[in-house]
Design an enzyme around this catalytic site. Structure first.
Site, mmCIF file in Angstrom:
data_model
loop_
_atom_site.group_PDB
_atom_site.id
_atom_site.type_symbol
_atom_site.label_atom_id
_atom_site.label_comp_id
_atom_site.label_asym_id
_atom_site.label_seq_id
_atom_site.Cartn_x
_atom_site.Cartn_y
_atom_site.Cartn_z
ATOM 1 N N CYS A 168 0.898 -1.139 0.059
ATOM 2 C CA CYS A 168 0.268 -0.015 0.068
ATOM 3 C C CYS A 168 1.030 1.179 0.044
ATOM 4 C CB CYS A 168 -0.998 0.088 1.156
ATOM 5 S SG CYS A 168 -1.896 -1.539 1.257
ATOM 6 N N HIS A 176 -3.161 7.476 2.254
ATOM 7 C CA HIS A 176 -3.629 6.021 1.852
ATOM 8 C C HIS A 176 -4.984 5.660 2.248
ATOM 9 C CE1 HIS A 176 -3.842 1.818 0.952
ATOM 10 N NE2 HIS A 176 -3.653 1.227 2.186
ATOM 11 N N ASN A 184 -10.189 0.025 0.126
ATOM 12 C CA ASN A 184 -8.488 0.013 0.169
ATOM 13 C C ASN A 184 -8.038 -0.598 -1.184
ATOM 14 O OD1 ASN A 184 -6.039 -0.221 0.539
ATOM 15 N ND2 ASN A 184 -6.083 -1.101 2.456
HETATM 16 N N1 ACO Z 1 -18.511 -8.083 9.728
HETATM 17 C C1 ACO Z 1 -19.017 -8.457 11.204
HETATM 18 N N2 ACO Z 1 -18.073 -8.673 12.190
HETATM 19 C C2 ACO Z 1 -16.785 -8.983 11.915
HETATM 20 C C3 ACO Z 1 -16.342 -8.571 10.525
HETATM 21 C C4 ACO Z 1 -17.118 -8.367 9.536
HETATM 22 N N3 ACO Z 1 -16.851 -8.081 8.319
HETATM 23 N N4 ACO Z 1 -15.014 -8.769 10.770
HETATM 24 C C5 ACO Z 1 -14.609 -9.171 11.858
HETATM 25 N N5 ACO Z 1 -15.807 -9.165 12.615
HETATM 26 C C6 ACO Z 1 -15.930 -9.547 14.029
HETATM 27 C C7 ACO Z 1 -14.855 -10.237 14.733
HETATM 28 O O1 ACO Z 1 -14.650 -11.600 14.440
HETATM 29 C C8 ACO Z 1 -14.715 -10.031 15.965
HETATM 30 O O2 ACO Z 1 -15.885 -10.719 16.699
HETATM 31 P P1 ACO Z 1 -15.532 -11.339 18.042
HETATM 32 O O3 ACO Z 1 -15.642 -9.882 19.031
HETATM 33 O O4 ACO Z 1 -16.914 -12.004 18.545
HETATM 34 O O5 ACO Z 1 -14.505 -12.108 18.086
HETATM 35 C C9 ACO Z 1 -15.169 -8.355 16.128
HETATM 36 O O6 ACO Z 1 -15.736 -8.186 14.619
HETATM 37 C C10 ACO Z 1 -14.073 -7.203 16.433
HETATM 38 O O7 ACO Z 1 -13.135 -7.838 15.504
HETATM 39 P P2 ACO Z 1 -11.805 -7.094 15.434
HETATM 40 O O8 ACO Z 1 -10.873 -7.717 14.340
HETATM 41 O O9 ACO Z 1 -11.316 -6.760 16.960
HETATM 42 O O10 ACO Z 1 -12.167 -5.654 14.691
HETATM 43 P P3 ACO Z 1 -11.621 -4.340 14.905
HETATM 44 O O11 ACO Z 1 -12.531 -3.459 15.901
HETATM 45 O O12 ACO Z 1 -9.921 -4.319 15.205
HETATM 46 O O13 ACO Z 1 -11.692 -3.864 13.472
HETATM 47 C C11 ACO Z 1 -10.466 -3.436 11.494
HETATM 48 C C12 ACO Z 1 -11.095 -4.534 12.382
HETATM 49 C C13 ACO Z 1 -11.627 -2.689 10.695
HETATM 50 C C14 ACO Z 1 -9.629 -4.267 10.411
HETATM 51 C C15 ACO Z 1 -9.638 -2.769 12.073
HETATM 52 O O14 ACO Z 1 -8.676 -3.307 12.853
HETATM 53 C C16 ACO Z 1 -8.605 -1.858 11.473
HETATM 54 O O15 ACO Z 1 -9.216 -0.719 11.189
HETATM 55 N N6 ACO Z 1 -7.408 -2.021 11.428
HETATM 56 C C17 ACO Z 1 -6.796 -1.418 10.450
HETATM 57 C C18 ACO Z 1 -6.099 -2.007 9.398
HETATM 58 C C19 ACO Z 1 -6.459 -1.689 8.005
HETATM 59 O O16 ACO Z 1 -7.338 -0.901 7.680
HETATM 60 N N7 ACO Z 1 -6.119 -2.494 7.255
HETATM 61 C C20 ACO Z 1 -6.132 -2.262 5.839
HETATM 62 C C21 ACO Z 1 -5.183 -2.941 5.001
HETATM 63 S S1 ACO Z 1 -3.596 -2.489 5.462
HETATM 64 C C22 ACO Z 1 -3.252 -1.065 5.001
HETATM 65 O O17 ACO Z 1 -3.808 -0.661 3.835
HETATM 66 C C23 ACO Z 1 -2.173 -0.371 5.717
#
Ligand code: ACO
Length: 324
Positions: free
Chosen positions: A118, A251, A281
């Site tokens: 990215c 990004h 993304n």
């Molecule tokens: N729909 C519904 N529920 C979901 C989904 C979904 N698509 N995906 C995960 N969940 C659930 C999980 O299973 C978990 O359930 P549980 O509590 O019963 O175990 C719950 O939601 C929370 O999951 P987390 O992974 O803790 O969710 P989080 O709040 O961290 O959000 C996210 C996830 C959006 C990916 C977050 O970590 C984030 O923004 N990370 C940044 C990374 C990013 O944006 N990466 C993009 C690519 S990297 C880059 O471009 C640099």
């Protein structure tokens, strides 16, 4: 003194636009639960564009490149450098840059790919700028193009909702006036496991895991820390203040990362270009896609000071500061 200056931009999104609701319905058929509400709240993403089966990064990148060249008023034959940032190349080799060069009908210019996930476009832009400043190129085409839908595990709801396909391109030319003012590229390979696609081909077979895997919370924390530092470093190099910026084009991974970073840097949201809601993304394509949207809708204008930032797998990150 020779500088590089941005003289044209273009972008291309495949026509198949998939909303969160459409995606949730599709996933439900595979026993996976998600919702528009979950995706929008956690990421700001409302929809993504997905390439049809068989459509490749070189095809998307070529269509974006044609628009950027038309915008710049530069013929493909006059390019002496083509750099493509992609993590989803058409082939292991030849490079996607060579394939796009052939589609454009350019012969003889240097052409190669950069793989910084990215951060790829920012890495490619800084590299093209260095070529031009050193007198090794006069007209450079820089492209970010991805079909990330091909490396997603559509049974992993934590990642498959986050990405889209697309391409963006910029044309740089040598100039007496700056142009690109400064760039800052960094990596920390010890973090390669928090975001990767760790498959490879051995003896004609795919081994390892061919799908994108991510530790979302680690990526979130690292991204905001390094981008904050990188923005300050690149402004210091160029001798400008963060408050001098007209636009930040970060990004487009997640609106919460973008908002958090804007607040840390004290940049008001009206100066931040955010297209993650419409594009999701698109990895290396995200910065040039967002830049092109804001330029074509009249937000980014000639004379503006623009900070572009990338962050992604590797772990890699970088900033480019440009006077448009
Ligand atoms: N729909 C519904 N529920 C979901 C989904 C979904 N698509 N995906 C995960 N969940 C659930 C999980 O299973 C978990 O359930 P549980 O509590 O019963 O175990 C719950 O939601 C929370 O999951 P987390 O992974 O803790 O969710 P989080 O709040 O961290 O959000 C996210 C996830 C959006 C990916 C977050 O970590 C984030 O923004 N990370 C940044 C990374 C990013 O944006 N990466 C993009 C690519 S990297 C880059 O471009 C640099």
């Amino acid at each position: 003194m020779t500088y590089s200056t941005i003289v044209g931009t273009g972008s291309y999104l495949p026509p198949n636009c998939v909303t969160n609701t459409m995606l949730a319905q599709d996933m439900a058929q595979r026993g996976l639960e998600t919702s528009d509400e979950w995706i929008v709240t956690r990421t700001g993403i409302h929809q993504r564009h997905l390439a049809d089966p068989g459509v490749t990064s070189s095809e998307l990148g070529f269509l974006a490149a044609e628009k950027a060249l038309a915008d710049a008023g530069i013929a493909a034959a006059d390019l002496d450098l083509i750099i493509v940032a992609t993590s989803t190349p058409d082939f292991i080799f030849p490079s996607t840059a060579c394939l796009i060069q052939a589609k454009l009908g350019n012969k003889g210019g240097a052409a190669f790919d950069i793989q910084a996930v990215c951060s790829g476009f920012v890495y490619a832009l800084a590299t093209a700028d260095s070529f031009i400043r050193a007198g090794n190129a006069r007209n450079a085409l820089v492209i970010g193009t991805e079909v990330f839908s091909r490396i997603l595990d559509w049974n992993d709801r934590a990642t498959c909702v986050l990405f889209g396909d697309g391409a963006g391109a910029m044309v740089l030319t040598a100039s007496d006036e700056p142009g690109i003012l400064a760039s800052q590229l960094n990596a920390d390979g010890s973090l390669h496991t928090i975001l990767n696609t760790a498959g490879r081909i051995e003896n004609g077979q795919v081994t390892g895991d061919p799908f994108l895997r991510m530790d979302g919370q680690s990526v979130f924390k690292k991204a905001v820390t390094v981008l904050d530092k990188s923005a300050r470093q690149v402004c210091e190099k160029a001798g400008v203040q963060l408050s001098d910026l007209d636009w930040m084009v970060p990004h487009q991974a997640n609106i919460r990362i973008i908002d958090f970073l804007g607040r840390k840097l004290g940049i008001p949201s009206e100066k931040v270009v955010a297209t993650v809601g419409e594009h999701a993304n698109t990895s290396a394509a995200s910065v040039p896609l967002a830049f092109d949207v804001a330029r074509r809708d009249g937000r980014i204008k000639k004379g503006d000071l623009v900070l572009m930032q990338g962050v992604g797998g590797g772990f890699t990150w970088g900033s480019v500061l440009a006077r448009i």
